[in-house]
Design an enzyme around this catalytic site. Structure first.
Site, mmCIF file in Angstrom:
data_model
loop_
_atom_site.group_PDB
_atom_site.id
_atom_site.type_symbol
_atom_site.label_atom_id
_atom_site.label_comp_id
_atom_site.label_asym_id
_atom_site.label_seq_id
_atom_site.Cartn_x
_atom_site.Cartn_y
_atom_site.Cartn_z
ATOM 1 N N ASN A 107 0.851 -1.194 0.000
ATOM 2 C CA ASN A 107 0.000 0.000 0.000
ATOM 3 C C ASN A 107 0.889 1.247 0.000
ATOM 4 O O ASN A 107 0.846 2.056 0.922
ATOM 5 C CB ASN A 107 -0.909 0.000 1.241
ATOM 6 C CG ASN A 107 -2.249 -0.666 0.964
ATOM 7 O OD1 ASN A 107 -2.725 -0.688 -0.169
ATOM 8 N ND2 ASN A 107 -2.859 -1.212 2.001
ATOM 9 N N SER A 133 -6.122 -5.620 -3.481
ATOM 10 C CA SER A 133 -7.133 -5.585 -2.427
ATOM 11 C C SER A 133 -7.801 -6.937 -2.267
ATOM 12 O O SER A 133 -7.978 -7.679 -3.234
ATOM 13 C CB SER A 133 -8.205 -4.549 -2.740
ATOM 14 O OG SER A 133 -9.200 -4.574 -1.723
ATOM 15 N N LYS A 187 -5.861 2.477 -5.648
ATOM 16 C CA LYS A 187 -5.951 1.622 -4.447
ATOM 17 C C LYS A 187 -6.150 2.475 -3.190
ATOM 18 O O LYS A 187 -6.941 2.140 -2.303
ATOM 19 C CB LYS A 187 -4.703 0.736 -4.314
ATOM 20 C CG LYS A 187 -4.666 -0.071 -3.005
ATOM 21 C CD LYS A 187 -5.868 -0.964 -2.864
ATOM 22 C CE LYS A 187 -6.025 -1.827 -1.666
ATOM 23 N NZ LYS A 187 -5.552 -1.553 -0.382
ATOM 24 N N HIS A 190 -9.669 3.513 -3.151
ATOM 25 C CA HIS A 190 -10.460 2.333 -2.733
ATOM 26 C C HIS A 190 -10.503 2.291 -1.206
ATOM 27 O O HIS A 190 -11.556 2.093 -0.595
ATOM 28 C CB HIS A 190 -9.819 1.067 -3.315
ATOM 29 C CG HIS A 190 -10.270 -0.219 -2.670
ATOM 30 N ND1 HIS A 190 -9.837 -0.620 -1.411
ATOM 31 C CD2 HIS A 190 -11.106 -1.194 -3.094
ATOM 32 C CE1 HIS A 190 -10.395 -1.766 -1.103
ATOM 33 N NE2 HIS A 190 -11.169 -2.144 -2.104
ATOM 34 N N ASN A 191 -9.361 2.490 -0.579
ATOM 35 C CA ASN A 191 -9.313 2.413 0.881
ATOM 36 C C ASN A 191 -10.050 3.580 1.534
ATOM 37 O O ASN A 191 -10.662 3.404 2.586
ATOM 38 C CB ASN A 191 -7.861 2.367 1.363
ATOM 39 C CG ASN A 191 -7.273 0.983 1.211
ATOM 40 O OD1 ASN A 191 -7.678 0.229 0.336
ATOM 41 N ND2 ASN A 191 -6.319 0.636 2.051
ATOM 42 N N GLU A 194 -13.429 2.529 1.488
ATOM 43 C CA GLU A 194 -13.525 1.445 2.499
ATOM 44 C C GLU A 194 -13.718 2.040 3.909
ATOM 45 O O GLU A 194 -14.584 1.590 4.677
ATOM 46 C CB GLU A 194 -12.231 0.618 2.417
ATOM 47 C CG GLU A 194 -12.037 -0.446 3.455
ATOM 48 C CD GLU A 194 -10.649 -1.104 3.313
ATOM 49 O OE1 GLU A 194 -10.338 -1.665 2.241
ATOM 50 O OE2 GLU A 194 -9.860 -1.042 4.279
ATOM 51 N N TYR A 195 -12.926 3.051 4.252
ATOM 52 C CA TYR A 195 -13.051 3.700 5.567
ATOM 53 C C TYR A 195 -14.467 4.253 5.735
ATOM 54 O O TYR A 195 -15.071 4.136 6.799
ATOM 55 C CB TYR A 195 -12.072 4.879 5.683
ATOM 56 C CG TYR A 195 -10.681 4.562 6.172
ATOM 57 C CD1 TYR A 195 -9.916 3.566 5.581
ATOM 58 C CD2 TYR A 195 -10.105 5.289 7.208
ATOM 59 C CE1 TYR A 195 -8.620 3.300 6.011
ATOM 60 C CE2 TYR A 195 -8.809 5.034 7.645
ATOM 61 C CZ TYR A 195 -8.074 4.050 7.040
ATOM 62 O OH TYR A 195 -6.795 3.797 7.463
ATOM 63 N N ARG A 292 -12.036 7.666 13.375
ATOM 64 C CA ARG A 292 -11.076 6.711 13.958
ATOM 65 C C ARG A 292 -10.193 7.440 14.970
ATOM 66 O O ARG A 292 -9.869 6.903 16.025
ATOM 67 C CB ARG A 292 -10.220 6.056 12.868
ATOM 68 C CG ARG A 292 -11.034 5.121 12.002
ATOM 69 C CD ARG A 292 -10.153 4.088 11.315
ATOM 70 N NE ARG A 292 -10.883 3.387 10.280
ATOM 71 C CZ ARG A 292 -10.373 2.422 9.544
ATOM 72 N NH1 ARG A 292 -9.118 2.054 9.703
ATOM 73 N NH2 ARG A 292 -11.099 1.826 8.626
HETATM 74 C C1 6PG Z 1 -7.589 -4.242 1.134
HETATM 75 C C2 6PG Z 1 -7.434 -3.527 2.445
HETATM 76 C C3 6PG Z 1 -6.035 -3.632 2.933
HETATM 77 C C4 6PG Z 1 -5.862 -3.343 4.398
HETATM 78 C C5 6PG Z 1 -6.204 -1.944 4.764
HETATM 79 C C6 6PG Z 1 -6.411 -1.750 6.230
HETATM 80 O O1 6PG Z 1 -7.988 -3.581 0.191
HETATM 81 O O2 6PG Z 1 -7.315 -5.435 1.081
HETATM 82 O O3 6PG Z 1 -7.765 -2.190 2.283
HETATM 83 O O4 6PG Z 1 -5.247 -2.835 2.114
HETATM 84 O O5 6PG Z 1 -6.594 -4.237 5.174
HETATM 85 O O6 6PG Z 1 -5.144 -1.155 4.327
HETATM 86 O O7 6PG Z 1 -6.288 -0.421 6.447
HETATM 87 P P1 6PG Z 1 -6.312 0.230 7.851
HETATM 88 O O8 6PG Z 1 -5.368 -0.564 8.715
HETATM 89 O O9 6PG Z 1 -5.834 1.617 7.644
HETATM 90 O O10 6PG Z 1 -7.719 0.137 8.332
#
Ligand code: 6PG
Length: 473
Positions: A107, A133, A187, A190-191, A194-195, A292
């Site tokens: 990452n 991911s 990516k 994407h995260n 995700e957050y 967070r």
């Molecule tokens: C993925 C996840 C992976 C990881 C995160 C966790 O796509 O597979 O996003 O990259 O689990 O980076 O991120 P945090 O520790 O910041 O929550």
């Protein structure tokens, strides 16, 4: 395990969970893999893998590892992002041969990827960044892959990447993303999404529990049901399962034994930081990163809450589960829309040449934010690749119109209780602000001019103006 194979097809540097699992996935797909790790523990774990077969080699000596690979070498780096990537590249440089390909799949921050690609290109080696991911399971059985940068190098390894990636409708969840650092930028975004989704689901859980007085079993059932409908997604699915999990030690619901302090590794924060720099609003992502941070201030929260006397029982809210579902739908759509808006602007700024429909396509499988909703995004950008904002899609606009009231009901009812819903509230504000033709920002502009002579533009004529504000007329 067999270190005597003449030459291995591909090398893996970093045999932690992700590297090890991706190596096994490559081997499953018929590629011989040579692994390298400095840590004897990692090598032993790699060697002891029951699934390991004759296609795998394991080395603790970098020169031996490099000698074990067929030319041009194809090497995937799966080491912690940051300085370690630079250190590994420095160690590799004297051992590389012209034409060798290095793929950084950690990452990494996209700006580091750009710098490394520039430096390595001038040394005659291929280097590209590839987002991956799907966590451990994804790496082992099919991740979503986001390669960007050196296209010639990508074409060389494309068959391998397509073989190991997740598949949706027989289509591999990997596509060349775009030039430069595009892979890692996508990516990172994407995260960020995700957050946001994770924060939204946490808020919904809080409302289910304290606002609707659902038991963990009822929360499990509700999320499980949501997961069979338009909200179907990996994150809703695992959220449901979490509420159905008993702690083996105590027999209690494990969720109730977990501290309310969420950690992070930084990719969400990077998304917010670059969005601020590019002036793209991503408020649901921002507030999720902030949430967070607030969650970690446990002592402060406890002290302040005691001082404030925030202990009153919350009355059952007069909202329905269907309101909450609508609220989640709009806020979830806002999270994807913000991420995609950021991608569109970044693509122009960094000349990435991103194709949003293709990104939606490869996010449909393998990755953490895989969801039915990606089909809506795919359709929207297939119909109109130049769509300025996802909310401009006519079909989605109809859905937003339908669900907005649910979100407003939830935010209004929850606001009176003191329950937390920053990402839901922020998403409502985001939608409403985008739906407002005339904002009160004319006042901000007047204030800037008043105290700093920063000038303003007028609605009735072209040009740039300054008023003599102190000279009242
Ligand atoms: C993925 C996840 C992976 C990881 C995160 C966790 O796509 O597979 O996003 O990259 O689990 O980076 O991120 P945090 O520790 O910041 O929550």
């Amino acid at each position: 395990m067999d270190n005597s194979i003449s030459k291995y097809n591909i090398g893996m540097i970093g045999l932690g969970t992700m590297g090890r699992n991706l190596a096994l996935n490559l081997a499953d797909n018929g590629f011989s893999v040579s692994g390298y790790d400095k840590s004897p523990k990692m090598l032993i774990q790699f060697q002891n893998k029951e699934e390991a077969n004759q296609e795998l080699g394991a080395f603790s000596e970098l020169s031996q590892f490099m000698d074990s690979l067929e030319l041009p070498r194809k090497i995937i780096l799966l080491v912690p992002a940051g300085i370690i990537v630079d250190q590994v590249i420095e160690e590799l440089k004297p051992l590389l041969t012209t034409g060798d390909i290095l793929i950084d799949s950690g990452n990494s921050h996209f700006s580091d990827t750009q710098r490394r690609a520039d430096e390595l290109q001038s040394s005659g080696f291929h280097f590209f960044g590839m987002g991956i991911s799907g966590g451990e399971e994804g790496a082992r059985f099919g991740p979503s892959l986001m390669p960007g940068g050196d296209k010639i190098a990508y074409e060389h390894v494309k068959p391998m990447l397509e073989a190991v990636s997740a598949k949706v409708d027989n289509e591999p969840c990997v596509k060349y993303i775009g030039s430069g650092s595009a892979g890692h930028f996508v990516k990172m975004t994407h995260n960020g999404i995700e957050y946001a989704i994770m924060q939204l689901l946490s808020e919904v859980y809080g409302i289910f529990k304290h606002g609707l007085k659902y038991s963990n079993t009822e929360i499990y059932q509700a999320f499980n049901k949501w997961n069979s409908e338009e909200l179907k997604s990996f994150l809703v699915e695992i959220t449901a399962e979490i509420f159905n999990y008993k702690d083996p030690e105590t027999g209690l619901d494990l969720i109730d034994l977990i501290k309310d302090q969420a950690k992070s590794k930084g990719t969400g924060k990077w998304t917010s930081q670059i969005a601020m720099d590019l002036e793209v609003p991503v408020p649901t992502i921002d507030i999720s990163v902030t949430s967070r941070s607030i969650s970690k201030l446990k002592t402060l929260r406890t002290n302040l809450s005691n001082k404030f006397g925030n202990t009153a029982q919350i009355e059952k809210l007069s909202i329905s589960e269907s309101d909450l579902k609508s609220a989640y739908f709009v806020a979830m759509a806002a999270s994807y829309a913000q991420g995609i808006h950021l991608l569109s602007e970044a693509s122009l700024h960094y000349k990435y040449g991103l194709k949003i429909a293709e990104i939606a396509e490869i996010w449909r499988g393998g990755c953490i934010i895989r969801a039915s909703f990606l089909n809506t995004i795919f359709k929207a950008y297939t119909n109109n690749p130049n769509l300025t904002h996802l909310f401009g899609d006519p079909e989605l606009m109809l859905q937003l119109k339908h669900h907005r009231t649910g979100l407003a009901n939830v935010v209004a009812a929850v606001a009176k209780t003191g329950l937390v819903m920053p990402a839901l509230a922020s998403s409502l504000t985001y939608l409403d602000t985008l739906l407002t033709e005339n904002l009160p920002s004319n006042l901000t502009q007047a204030q800037r001019d008043y105290f700093g002579a920063h000038t303003f533009e007028r609605t009735d004529k072209d040009g740039v103006f300054h008023a003599d504000w102190l000279n009242l007329n």
